[in-house]
Design an enzyme around this catalytic site. Sequence first.
Site, short mmCIF file in Angstrom:
data_model
loop_
_atom_site.label_atom_id
_atom_site.label_comp_id
_atom_site.label_asym_id
_atom_site.label_seq_id
_atom_site.Cartn_x
_atom_site.Cartn_y
_atom_site.Cartn_z
N GLY A 115 0.83 -1.20 0.00
CA GLY A 115 0.00 0.00 0.00
C GLY A 115 0.86 1.25 0.00
N THR A 138 -4.43 -2.58 -1.59
CA THR A 138 -5.11 -2.16 -0.36
C THR A 138 -6.61 -2.33 -0.53
OG1 THR A 138 -5.71 -0.33 1.09
CG2 THR A 138 -5.04 0.28 -1.10
N ASP A 140 -8.49 -0.44 0.94
CA ASP A 140 -9.02 0.92 1.08
C ASP A 140 -9.22 1.62 -0.27
OD1 ASP A 140 -8.64 0.40 3.78
OD2 ASP A 140 -6.71 1.44 3.86
N GLY A 183 -11.25 1.50 5.70
CA GLY A 183 -11.03 2.47 4.63
C GLY A 183 -10.03 3.55 4.98
N LEU A 285 -12.47 -8.86 9.15
CA LEU A 285 -13.19 -9.82 8.29
C LEU A 285 -13.17 -9.33 6.84
CD1 LEU A 285 -16.26 -10.46 10.61
CD2 LEU A 285 -14.48 -12.11 10.02
N GLN A 286 -13.09 -8.01 6.69
CA GLN A 286 -13.07 -7.44 5.33
C GLN A 286 -11.79 -7.77 4.58
OE1 GLN A 286 -14.89 -3.10 5.79
NE2 GLN A 286 -14.09 -3.89 7.71
O1 F6P Z 1 -5.13 -0.25 5.08
C1 F6P Z 1 -5.89 -1.38 5.26
C2 F6P Z 1 -6.51 -1.41 6.63
O2 F6P Z 1 -7.27 -2.59 6.75
C3 F6P Z 1 -7.31 -0.17 7.00
O3 F6P Z 1 -8.59 -0.18 6.40
C4 F6P Z 1 -7.31 -0.25 8.50
O4 F6P Z 1 -7.45 1.03 9.08
C5 F6P Z 1 -5.94 -0.78 8.79
O5 F6P Z 1 -5.50 -1.46 7.63
C6 F6P Z 1 -5.89 -1.74 9.95
O6 F6P Z 1 -4.58 -2.17 10.09
P1 F6P Z 1 -4.05 -3.24 11.13
O7 F6P Z 1 -3.67 -4.43 10.33
O8 F6P Z 1 -2.88 -2.60 11.75
O9 F6P Z 1 -5.15 -3.54 12.09
#
Ligand code: F6P
Length: 360
Positions: A115, A138, A140, A183, A285-286
């Site tokens: 990303g 990503t 996002d 996101g 989960l996303q």
């Molecule tokens: O950038 C992808 C993402 O899933 C974001 O949507 C979210 O804020 C972040 O990563 C969460 O990251 P981590 O893996 O540190 O919980």
Amino acid sequence: MSSISRLGVLTGGGDAPGLNAVIRAVVKAASNCGIECVGLEDSFDGLIEPDRSRLLTPRHVTGILRLGGTILGTTNRGNPFAYPVSTSEGTHDYSDRVVEMFHQMGLGALIVIGGDGTLAIAHRFSGCGIPVVGVPKTIDNDIVGTTNCFGFDTAVAFATDAIDRLHTTAEAHHRIMVVEVMGRYTGWIALHSGVAGGADAILIPEIPFDIEHVAARLLERDRLGAKFSIVVVAEGAFSKGGSLSLVEAARDGRVERLGGIGVQVCEALAHATGKETRSVVLGHLQRGGAPTSFDRVLATRFGGKAVELVRCGEFGTMVAFAPPDIVARRLEDVVGRTKSVPMDFDLLTTAKRLGVTFGD
Ligand code: F6P
């Protein structure tokens, strides 16, 4: 055509469905033109620590197209420019070691799948003389220069399915259901899943919201006979005059962690409408599970194009989707910027025309 015979490939930052599909495409495409692939483990750690890399042949990537995660592992704390090491000659960051290891391993190019953060690191290494090709990843979908990143479609499909499920229970209990999606600082997942799932309110970071406006719209629905509502909230959304909701501030080279706005919106709507409300956070989960067919195809095209760029010697670049083509962008035009939802984006204006409130 360049005469590279060996390339390194790594995955960095948070995972996204489709990473394995890119790795598979890179290994197969490279192998078919006589280039050997070395898989580097856990982002740039694979170029810092010995024994954290392995040769990847087409046999090693058989069957991974449909798998979530990444067979190489990843980390979002893997910035070699952010880890100083003390030696008898003073303090150094690990970036020198990465460059040294890159050459020691006989690599001619590096394919970096990541990303914005990982691509920014790749860009810095490009400045240190490593021939780099980036692949944007990503859920996002916030990377500049590419219409889509792989992983986004899968995340949206999952969130849409969740919203569909929430619809039936919301309707049965005449409740307001609030669903918080990921996101980071953009509302792409919220907007797409919200529209696909028929949400009544979509709150995104690009449009600071007024909770009273949201409540008024949901009460209007009640008066018109729909006694339930669905509200999709991006984790980076915030109220007018308010600020981001964090679960953890940035520290020790880690970025800040967003979250909690869904619960806040849920409580505020209960207060403002007098209705029963519930909230759900979809969270990681996303990011899990098998990539959709769209993401598999995009990831495969990205991997194939990345190898082509290596072969042509087009370094300091990132592959990108400019429908219907896969193109190359200069890394310097991409890194350090965020692709936000534009206010004139057709999906946004269409949703507004359909009566969806964004709380503005
Ligand atoms: O950038 C992808 C993402 O899933 C974001 O949507 C979210 O804020 C972040 O990563 C969460 O990251 P981590 O893996 O540190 O919980």
